[in-house]
Design a protein around this motif. Structure first.
Motif, mmCIF file in Angstrom:
data_model
loop_
_atom_site.group_PDB
_atom_site.id
_atom_site.type_symbol
_atom_site.label_atom_id
_atom_site.label_comp_id
_atom_site.label_asym_id
_atom_site.label_seq_id
_atom_site.Cartn_x
_atom_site.Cartn_y
_atom_site.Cartn_z
ATOM 1 N N ARG A 79 0.820 -1.203 0.000
ATOM 2 C CA ARG A 79 0.000 0.000 0.000
ATOM 3 C C ARG A 79 0.859 1.260 0.000
ATOM 4 O O ARG A 79 0.487 2.275 -0.582
ATOM 5 C CB ARG A 79 -0.917 0.025 1.230
ATOM 6 C CG ARG A 79 -2.125 -0.863 1.149
ATOM 7 C CD ARG A 79 -3.109 -0.441 0.078
ATOM 8 N NE ARG A 79 -3.514 0.952 0.201
ATOM 9 C CZ ARG A 79 -4.267 1.596 -0.682
ATOM 10 N NH1 ARG A 79 -4.673 0.970 -1.767
ATOM 11 N NH2 ARG A 79 -4.608 2.850 -0.507
ATOM 12 N N LEU B 188 -10.091 -5.966 1.278
ATOM 13 C CA LEU B 188 -8.745 -5.492 1.585
ATOM 14 C C LEU B 188 -8.134 -6.406 2.647
ATOM 15 O O LEU B 188 -8.196 -6.133 3.845
ATOM 16 C CB LEU B 188 -8.808 -4.030 2.043
ATOM 17 C CG LEU B 188 -9.485 -3.086 1.029
ATOM 18 C CD1 LEU B 188 -9.582 -1.675 1.601
ATOM 19 C CD2 LEU B 188 -8.732 -3.073 -0.292
ATOM 20 N N ALA C 138 -5.866 -5.201 5.591
ATOM 21 C CA ALA C 138 -6.294 -4.013 6.338
ATOM 22 C C ALA C 138 -6.395 -4.298 7.835
ATOM 23 O O ALA C 138 -6.658 -5.429 8.266
ATOM 24 C CB ALA C 138 -7.646 -3.535 5.814
ATOM 25 N N ARG D 192 -11.691 7.392 3.074
ATOM 26 C CA ARG D 192 -11.583 6.264 2.156
ATOM 27 C C ARG D 192 -10.402 5.367 2.552
ATOM 28 O O ARG D 192 -9.812 4.686 1.719
ATOM 29 C CB ARG D 192 -11.426 6.788 0.724
ATOM 30 C CG ARG D 192 -12.606 7.644 0.286
ATOM 31 C CD ARG D 192 -12.426 8.235 -1.078
ATOM 32 N NE ARG D 192 -12.526 7.241 -2.132
ATOM 33 C CZ ARG D 192 -13.636 6.980 -2.812
ATOM 34 N NH1 ARG D 192 -14.751 7.634 -2.531
ATOM 35 N NH2 ARG D 192 -13.641 6.076 -3.764
ATOM 36 N N SER D 193 -10.088 5.384 3.825
ATOM 37 C CA SER D 193 -8.980 4.597 4.350
ATOM 38 C C SER D 193 -9.259 3.106 4.199
ATOM 39 O O SER D 193 -10.393 2.652 4.386
ATOM 40 C CB SER D 193 -8.774 4.930 5.830
ATOM 41 O OG SER D 193 -7.911 4.002 6.442
ATOM 42 N N PRO D 194 -8.218 2.293 3.894
ATOM 43 C CA PRO D 194 -8.423 0.841 3.849
ATOM 44 C C PRO D 194 -8.664 0.237 5.229
ATOM 45 O O PRO D 194 -9.228 -0.858 5.329
ATOM 46 C CB PRO D 194 -7.113 0.326 3.241
ATOM 47 C CG PRO D 194 -6.104 1.371 3.558
ATOM 48 C CD PRO D 194 -6.845 2.673 3.527
ATOM 49 N N PRO E 289 -13.329 -4.351 5.784
ATOM 50 C CA PRO E 289 -12.514 -3.651 4.778
ATOM 51 C C PRO E 289 -12.878 -3.989 3.326
ATOM 52 O O PRO E 289 -12.122 -4.606 2.590
ATOM 53 C CB PRO E 289 -11.090 -4.096 5.115
ATOM 54 C CG PRO E 289 -11.267 -5.462 5.707
ATOM 55 C CD PRO E 289 -12.547 -5.402 6.475
ATOM 56 N N SER F 25 -13.537 -2.535 -0.394
ATOM 57 C CA SER F 25 -13.198 -1.377 -1.214
ATOM 58 C C SER F 25 -14.183 -1.304 -2.374
ATOM 59 O O SER F 25 -14.606 -2.330 -2.914
ATOM 60 C CB SER F 25 -11.776 -1.482 -1.757
ATOM 61 O OG SER F 25 -11.704 -2.498 -2.737
ATOM 62 N N SER G 83 -14.308 0.637 -5.989
ATOM 63 C CA SER G 83 -13.501 1.420 -6.923
ATOM 64 C C SER G 83 -14.231 1.536 -8.257
ATOM 65 O O SER G 83 -14.756 0.546 -8.766
ATOM 66 C CB SER G 83 -12.140 0.755 -7.162
ATOM 67 O OG SER G 83 -11.465 0.493 -5.955
ATOM 68 N N LEU H 179 -5.469 -1.044 -5.864
ATOM 69 C CA LEU H 179 -5.474 -2.262 -5.057
ATOM 70 C C LEU H 179 -4.185 -3.032 -5.297
ATOM 71 O O LEU H 179 -3.728 -3.160 -6.436
ATOM 72 C CB LEU H 179 -6.675 -3.133 -5.428
ATOM 73 C CG LEU H 179 -8.035 -2.468 -5.219
ATOM 74 C CD1 LEU H 179 -9.116 -3.216 -5.978
ATOM 75 C CD2 LEU H 179 -8.372 -2.395 -3.738
ATOM 76 N N THR I 129 -5.175 -8.905 -4.179
ATOM 77 C CA THR I 129 -6.412 -8.520 -3.493
ATOM 78 C C THR I 129 -7.584 -9.344 -4.017
ATOM 79 O O THR I 129 -7.813 -9.413 -5.227
ATOM 80 C CB THR I 129 -6.704 -7.029 -3.712
ATOM 81 O OG1 THR I 129 -5.629 -6.257 -3.172
ATOM 82 C CG2 THR I 129 -7.999 -6.628 -3.023
#
Length: 271
Positions: free
Chosen positions: A16, A53, A56, A81-83, A88, A90, A92, A112, A116
């Motif tokens: 990350r 994630l 995370a 928008r923190s992982p 967790p 996401s 996108s 990503l 993932t």
């Protein structure tokens, strides 16, 4: 509650901390048992990718937008928008360039890391998924702390999301907004920022996409010819375009003084 991955991300980014702010081009491999679900997917230019994630921290409820700066104030993870978050997932929005071998999706702006797990894919539909009038927090402090290259990348993405591609006019619009942001020292999406664009329709699209100004919200005013203006409650910045290069890359590489003349006017303040 049971989730079964339908595929995996294949990316050149494995940590990350190495991920660029705007993501990278990457592939998503769909497992053979789910390939039938891809039928018709190439009719869409953009997709909504839902992933897990897997690295995370699930114990975090407050975090800082560290991709921008460690000095920003801490906020709840549901406003970031923190992982790092309890569940967790996401979400996108990615651009689909094609499908390789029937099950590898070629994507752009994927933030990503390699490996993932992919949980689901949905088509992005502008009429439903795009809320152009949506408002968020004032990003002025965040913008001040961004690296210039990252801020330019974010402006290009906002302009292209509205216009469709990076053309000469979009590149000039991005350069105008870079200068206006620096001079006005504020987020150009602030409701007090007003834009008066000139005649070029591609520059107009870029300015609308970046600032959110429209005739309906009274932030888009009339101008003419090669004159473009961006103003806040305190200042107005007027740009007069010069003969810009034909190449998009040359426009981004050029000095501002070779692209436009710039004049700053203080606006009268109420007593």
């Amino acid at each position: 509650m049971e989730l079964s991955p339908i595929g995996l991300v294949h990316s050149s980014i494995r940590s990350r901390s190495d991920m660029p702010l705007q993501g990278v081009s990457a592939e998503v491999e769909i497992f053979p048992g789910y390939v039938a679900g891809l039928e018709g997917i190439e009719d869409n230019s953009h997709l909504i990718l839902i992933c897990w994630l897997h690295r995370a921290d699930r114990s975090v409820l407050k975090a800082v937008a560290r991709k921008i700066s460690d000095d920003l104030p801490e906020k709840g993870v549901f406003s970031l928008r923190s992982p790092a978050r309890p569940n967790p997932l996401s979400i996108s929005v990615v651009r689909l360039f094609g499908v390789r071998e029937g099950r590898y999706l070629l994507l752009e702006h994927l933030d990503l890391i390699d490996g993932t797990p992919v949980i689901d894919i949905k088509p992005y539909q502008p009429g439903w998924d795009c809320v152009f009038s949506a408002a968020g927090h004032d990003r002025t402090e965040k913008i001040r702390r961004m690296e210039p290259r990252d801020y330019r990348s974010s402006l290009i993405r906002e302009a292209v999301n509205y216009h469709g591609d990076v053309c000469r006019g979009v590149a000039i619009g991005v350069r105008i907004t870079e200068a206006a942001t620096r001079i006005l020292d504020c987020d150009l999406r602030h409701p007090g920022v007003v834009v008066a664009p000139g005649a070029d329709p591609c520059i107009l699209d870029a300015l609308i996409g970046i600032t959110g100004a429209t005739p309906g919200n009274q932030r888009l005013r009339c101008s003419e010819g090669r004159r473009y203006a961006v103003s806040s409650s305190e200042k107005e910045v007027v740009f007069r375009l010069l003969a810009a290069p034909q190449s998009v890359d040359d426009i981004f590489a050029a000095g501002e003084t070779s692209l436009f003349e710039c004049a700053v006017h203080n606006r009268p303040q109420p007593k």
